[in-house]
Design a protein around this motif. Sequence first.
Motif, short mmCIF file in Angstrom:
data_model
loop_
_atom_site.label_atom_id
_atom_site.label_comp_id
_atom_site.label_asym_id
_atom_site.label_seq_id
_atom_site.Cartn_x
_atom_site.Cartn_y
_atom_site.Cartn_z
N CYS A 57 0.87 -1.18 0.00
CA CYS A 57 0.00 0.00 0.00
C CYS A 57 0.90 1.23 0.00
O CYS A 57 1.69 1.41 0.92
CB CYS A 57 -0.91 -0.01 1.23
SG CYS A 57 -1.88 1.51 1.46
N SER A 58 0.81 2.04 -1.05
CA SER A 58 1.64 3.24 -1.13
C SER A 58 1.05 4.39 -0.32
O SER A 58 1.78 5.15 0.31
CB SER A 58 1.80 3.67 -2.60
OG SER A 58 2.46 2.68 -3.34
N TRP A 59 -0.27 4.52 -0.36
CA TRP A 59 -0.93 5.59 0.40
C TRP A 59 -2.42 5.30 0.43
O TRP A 59 -2.99 4.75 -0.52
CB TRP A 59 -0.69 6.95 -0.27
CG TRP A 59 -1.20 8.10 0.56
CD1 TRP A 59 -0.58 8.69 1.61
CD2 TRP A 59 -2.44 8.79 0.40
NE1 TRP A 59 -1.36 9.70 2.12
CE2 TRP A 59 -2.51 9.80 1.39
CE3 TRP A 59 -3.51 8.67 -0.49
CZ2 TRP A 59 -3.60 10.66 1.53
CZ3 TRP A 59 -4.60 9.52 -0.37
CH2 TRP A 59 -4.63 10.50 0.63
N ALA A 60 -3.06 5.64 1.54
CA ALA A 60 -4.51 5.46 1.66
C ALA A 60 -5.06 6.49 2.63
O ALA A 60 -4.45 6.75 3.68
CB ALA A 60 -4.85 4.05 2.14
N VAL A 61 -6.19 7.06 2.29
CA VAL A 61 -6.84 8.01 3.18
C VAL A 61 -7.13 7.37 4.53
O VAL A 61 -6.96 7.99 5.59
CB VAL A 61 -8.14 8.56 2.54
CG1 VAL A 61 -8.93 9.40 3.54
CG2 VAL A 61 -7.83 9.37 1.29
N LYS A 62 -7.52 6.10 4.52
CA LYS A 62 -7.83 5.38 5.75
C LYS A 62 -6.56 4.92 6.49
O LYS A 62 -6.65 4.41 7.60
CB LYS A 62 -8.71 4.16 5.45
CG LYS A 62 -10.14 4.50 5.06
CD LYS A 62 -10.91 5.07 6.24
CE LYS A 62 -12.36 5.32 5.90
NZ LYS A 62 -13.12 5.86 7.07
#
Length: 475
Positions: free
Chosen positions: A93-98
């Motif tokens: 996962c590179s980036w996630a709002v959650k």
Amino acid sequence: MRFTKNRLRTAAATAIAAAMGAAALTALPATASAAGDGLSVQYRTSATGARADQSEPWFKVRNTGTTSVQLSGVKVRYYFKADSAGATYRFACSWAVKGCANVTGVFGTLTNPTATADRYLEIGFTSGAGSLAPGADTGDMQLRFYQSTWASLNQSDDYSFGAAQTSYGDWSKVTAQLAGSTLWGQAPAGNEPTDPPTDPPTDPPANGATLFDDFNYSGHTDPRISANGWSVRSNSGGPGVPGATWAPENVTFSTASGNSIMNLETSTAGTGASTEQTEILTKATKFKNGTYAARVRFNDAPKYGPDGDHLVQTFFTINDLKAPLADDYAEYDFEYLPNGGWGEPSNILYTTSWETYQADPWVAVNQHTESRQSYAGWHDLVLTIDNSSIKYYVDGQLFGTHDAAYLPERPMSINFNQWLIDLAGQTSTTARAYDQQVDYVLHVKDQVLTPAQVAAKVTAYRGSGTTFQDTVPNG
């Protein structure tokens, strides 16, 4: 594990909060869903080529129903064709709002392979991801996966891939389940998802160089401890209160519920001279990428005497710091403080990934995740290290994901210890003692196992009567 670096834990670099709450969606039958439930999935890709180093499926999951949805009950599947029969894959996962710490990814094999799909990537969420109100979505989830060998991927024959999908839009070639009921998308023919899955995970392969120890020893002087590569510490030095000793006789072994258990006892009467701490560690520093696991019992209360000491109960890997801020240092910790310490007022569990540090003046380069609650009792602790991230699991749930900047450059040892930060938590001179217990330890070299695969591997060892194995090569 060094006192000089850990006593200033509150000065460490950015923390990733990990909620370990108990909220969960009540399970529904796989053939039914609650009235008002609805999901949709939007997809885009930033890797549009027919061939790519990695696939980059990015998602937003939206609640299209009329009732709130707990994300811990949601599973999204992306379907693809393996590049070879034996190919293995890694998720990141590179980036996630959650928060990437709250997004999980596992791979599986389809029961009924088609020309465009024989595998899937299943995206899930921890309880820390929270819930979605009607009409709300998860926000951006920038995900990726790649072959474990970093060989290029052929995306052109992948069922869920959309080369032209460079901005978010509804995508029916992925499926979304809520508590086992499929609410969105169409799977490849004959492969409707089930919960639990009928198709087994494919990654990692079953075998690999492994250390397993059930700690089936008679006592700290048992010659098999040294023969099996362990050292029960007796030399002086940190971490811990000045003047404390490391007492090998306080590392003992017993049997509970048919399993052999190692016990580490730490005791004090309120002075450095009266403080006895415990540690056991591998003599070899030969462990790097792969999976580390242990079943550990943390204790909030002393076995006797007054409570309140600033105690640290641990499972960790480490190598030596060759010079201040040396960039080839590495350390990965589970550290439980039953009575607080390092500025914390009460019990807290830390997982910390260290790049390097300098003792004087103090400089810390690390990333950590914490949870402020009691962890008294037995817990399954799993740490995985691959070429993209470090992940920590507690009792099967993802606790924290740490970045590639903190990956190890050199091999490490495996350690358990229990020690006192200071004597400020309990100033009494009445004798007291605390126990930390360990059921087993497992390391699988260069393979990322899920917590369920760890449990299955340990069960297989015990079922075959194996109490110790070490096939991990030196060097």
